[in-house]
Each structure stands twice: as C-alpha cells, then as structure tokens.
Design a protein around this motif. Structure first.
Motif, PDB file in Angstrom:
ATOM      1  N   ILE A 227       7.298   7.162 -11.403  1.00 42.35           N
ATOM      2  CA  ILE A 227       8.396   7.712 -11.921  1.00 42.35           C
ATOM      3  C   ILE A 227       9.361   6.765 -12.192  1.00 42.35           C
ATOM      4  CG2 ILE A 227      10.491   9.279 -11.559  1.00 42.35           C
ATOM      5  CD1 ILE A 227       8.353  10.815 -10.156  1.00 42.35           C
ATOM      6  N   VAL A 228       9.622   5.636 -11.195  1.00 40.12           N
ATOM      7  CA  VAL A 228      10.548   4.613 -11.571  1.00 40.12           C
ATOM      8  C   VAL A 228      10.215   3.682 -12.682  1.00 40.12           C
ATOM      9  CG1 VAL A 228      11.663   2.411 -10.469  1.00 40.12           C
ATOM     10  CG2 VAL A 228      11.575   4.649  -9.081  1.00 40.12           C
TER      11      VAL A 228
ATOM     12  N   GLU B 129       0.905  -1.137   0.021  1.00 40.29           N
ATOM     13  CA  GLU B 129       0.006   0.071   0.169  1.00 40.29           C
ATOM     14  C   GLU B 129       0.994   1.142  -0.042  1.00 40.29           C
ATOM     15  OE1 GLU B 129      -3.213   0.047   2.981  1.00 40.29           O
ATOM     16  OE2 GLU B 129      -3.292  -2.214   2.770  1.00 40.29           O
ATOM     17  N   LEU B 130       0.478   2.301  -1.060  1.00 44.16           N
ATOM     18  CA  LEU B 130       1.555   3.228  -1.021  1.00 44.16           C
ATOM     19  C   LEU B 130       0.698   4.655  -0.850  1.00 44.16           C
ATOM     20  CD1 LEU B 130       3.232   2.460  -4.468  1.00 44.16           C
ATOM     21  CD2 LEU B 130       3.986   2.036  -2.227  1.00 44.16           C
ATOM     22  N   ASN B 131       1.373   5.551  -0.237  1.00 47.35           N
ATOM     23  CA  ASN B 131       0.597   6.987   0.008  1.00 47.35           C
ATOM     24  C   ASN B 131       0.900   7.546  -1.466  1.00 47.35           C
ATOM     25  OD1 ASN B 131       3.206   8.626  -0.097  1.00 47.35           O
ATOM     26  ND2 ASN B 131       3.365   8.030   1.938  1.00 47.35           N
ATOM     27  N   ASP B 132       0.021   8.671  -1.496  1.00 49.36           N
ATOM     28  CA  ASP B 132       0.258   9.567  -2.846  1.00 49.36           C
ATOM     29  C   ASP B 132       1.811   9.651  -3.498  1.00 49.36           C
ATOM     30  OD1 ASP B 132      -2.394   9.383  -3.020  1.00 49.36           O
ATOM     31  OD2 ASP B 132      -2.699  11.339  -2.148  1.00 49.36           O
TER      32      ASP B 132
ATOM     33  N   GLU C 211       4.398   8.001  -2.455  1.00 46.61           N
ATOM     34  CA  GLU C 211       5.280   6.861  -2.895  1.00 46.61           C
ATOM     35  C   GLU C 211       4.623   6.499  -4.315  1.00 46.61           C
ATOM     36  OE1 GLU C 211       6.025   4.730   1.531  1.00 46.61           O
ATOM     37  OE2 GLU C 211       3.833   4.584   0.664  1.00 46.61           O
ATOM     38  N   GLN C 212       3.083   6.520  -4.699  1.00 51.45           N
ATOM     39  CA  GLN C 212       2.811   6.223  -5.915  1.00 51.45           C
ATOM     40  C   GLN C 212       3.564   6.899  -6.954  1.00 51.45           C
ATOM     41  OE1 GLN C 212       0.509   3.269  -6.435  1.00 51.45           O
ATOM     42  NE2 GLN C 212       1.611   3.776  -8.259  1.00 51.45           N
TER      43      GLN C 212
ATOM     44  N   LYS D  99      18.386  12.534  -1.719  1.00 57.12           N
ATOM     45  CA  LYS D  99      17.614  13.195  -0.769  1.00 57.12           C
ATOM     46  C   LYS D  99      16.713  14.156  -1.825  1.00 57.12           C
ATOM     47  CE  LYS D  99      19.759  13.423   3.448  1.00 57.12           C
ATOM     48  NZ  LYS D  99      20.358  14.131   4.502  1.00 57.12           N
ATOM     49  N   VAL D 100      15.334  14.126  -1.705  1.00 59.10           N
ATOM     50  CA  VAL D 100      14.542  14.862  -2.621  1.00 59.10           C
ATOM     51  C   VAL D 100      13.378  15.527  -1.599  1.00 59.10           C
ATOM     52  CG1 VAL D 100      14.842  13.432  -4.669  1.00 59.10           C
ATOM     53  CG2 VAL D 100      12.916  12.924  -3.075  1.00 59.10           C
ATOM     54  N   SER D 101      13.024  16.719  -2.456  1.00 59.77           N
ATOM     55  CA  SER D 101      11.733  17.358  -1.475  1.00 59.77           C
ATOM     56  C   SER D 101      10.579  17.074  -2.241  1.00 59.77           C
ATOM     57  CB  SER D 101      12.230  18.943  -1.840  1.00 59.77           C
ATOM     58  OG  SER D 101      12.003  19.225  -3.175  1.00 59.77           O
ATOM     59  N   ALA D 102      10.449  16.141  -3.391  1.00 58.51           N
ATOM     60  CA  ALA D 102       9.138  15.822  -3.735  1.00 58.51           C
ATOM     61  C   ALA D 102       9.392  14.592  -4.705  1.00 58.51           C
ATOM     62  CB  ALA D 102       8.309  16.977  -4.313  1.00 58.51           C
ATOM     63  N   PRO D 103       8.465  13.669  -4.957  1.00 56.91           N
ATOM     64  CA  PRO D 103       8.758  12.737  -5.830  1.00 56.91           C
ATOM     65  C   PRO D 103       9.336  13.330  -7.296  1.00 56.91           C
ATOM     66  CG  PRO D 103       6.623  12.403  -4.734  1.00 56.91           C
ATOM     67  CD  PRO D 103       7.166  13.570  -4.282  1.00 56.91           C
ATOM     68  N   GLN D 104       8.513  14.293  -7.709  1.00 53.78           N
ATOM     69  CA  GLN D 104       9.047  14.721  -8.928  1.00 53.78           C
ATOM     70  C   GLN D 104      10.373  14.935  -9.191  1.00 53.78           C
ATOM     71  OE1 GLN D 104       6.420  15.766  -7.014  1.00 53.78           O
ATOM     72  NE2 GLN D 104       4.877  14.827  -8.166  1.00 53.78           N
ATOM     73  N   ASP D 105      11.256  15.315  -8.009  1.00 53.91           N
ATOM     74  CA  ASP D 105      12.569  15.588  -8.071  1.00 53.91           C
ATOM     75  C   ASP D 105      13.318  14.167  -8.677  1.00 53.91           C
ATOM     76  OD1 ASP D 105      12.104  17.960  -7.163  1.00 53.91           O
ATOM     77  OD2 ASP D 105      12.732  17.262  -5.049  1.00 53.91           O
ATOM     78  N   MET D 106      12.602  13.150  -8.635  1.00 51.24           N
ATOM     79  CA  MET D 106      13.355  11.831  -9.109  1.00 51.24           C
ATOM     80  C   MET D 106      13.470  11.938 -10.523  1.00 51.24           C
ATOM     81  SD  MET D 106      11.632   9.163  -6.469  1.00 51.24           S
ATOM     82  CE  MET D 106      12.325   7.846  -7.196  1.00 51.24           C
TER      83      MET D 106
END
Length: 136
Positions: free
Chosen positions: A38-39, A27-30, A32-33, A113-120
């Motif tokens: 992105i991956v 189960e993923l939070n928003d 994490e999803q 380290k990232v501040s938001a998933p989009q940084d990935m």
C-alpha cells in the motif's frame, strides 16, 4: 549488544555494528507485506521513484520505509495484537482531521491505529506527503 568486537575463525580482528541493519533482508508477514504494498503504491501513484525507497528493520517491533537511504518516513507494525503505522509529518501538515490532536506535538512521527493493512489506503495522501517532506 549493538557492537561486537572479536576475532574471526582465521584469528583476524573484526568490529561488527549490529545497530546498522540497512543491508539485512527484511522478512515480512502477510499483513506487513500488504501494508508495504500500500505504501509503495501510494508513492508510485504520486511519481516517487521507487528505486529511492527501501525497507529496513530498525527495530524488532516494526519495520521502516526509508527514502534517500536516510529518512524513515513511515514505520509499520502489523502484529497479532497491535496494528499501526506512523508517519513523519511536519507541523504544517498536522491540521488534518485524521491526526489525533492528543498526540505529543513534539514528536516527528504520528501514529495511526488500524485494524487491517487495507485501512492504510485511506491515508495514501499522507503517506506520500510524509515521503515528500523528506525532500524539502
């Protein structure tokens, strides 16, 4: 406790290994999803068959992206206080300027380290490389 031994409701003995969380639903939070998406996009764009990749919660602190049922080449933490991901990188790939040279060179996983998933998204090439290294 990682291993449970006991009797089920019918009196039959059982052994349960709770270390192997491979078949648990993840189960993923928003955030994490978004990170997982992105991956998977980075892998798909580079021709990795997505049926060889799945998610696991090998830790309560992060979830893993696993290839070939064995290699957790990417670990992702997207919590309220901490956001990071780590990649399994070989020594030959560690000269990238995005990799902190102060990290322990003996570790297989390098943390970003990232501040938001989009940084990935700016690391899509390294995400693919990390997965590809598992086939070499």
């Amino acid at each position: 406790m990682p291993i449970n031994i006991g009797l089920d409701k019918n009196g039959n003995p059982f052994v349960e290994n709770t270390l192997n969380r491979r078949y648990e639903a993840v189960e993923l939070n928003d955030d994490e999803q978004a990170a997982a998406d992105i991956v998977f996009k980075a892998l798909s764009n580079n021709g990795v068959p997505l049926n060889t990749v799945h998610l696991e919660r090998r830790s309560d602190n992060y979830f893993s992206v696993v290839v070939n049922d064995v290699y957790d080449f990417c670990r992702i933490k997207m919590g309220a206080k901490s956001k990071w991901f780590s990649l399994l990188l070989l020594k030959k790939d560690r000269n990238d300027p995005r990799i902190d040279p102060n990290q322990d060179a003996n570790k297989l996983h390098y943390k970003f380290k990232v501040s938001a998933p989009q940084d990935m998204e700016q690391y899509a090439d390294l995400i693919f490389l990390s997965c590809k290294n598992c086939d070499e």
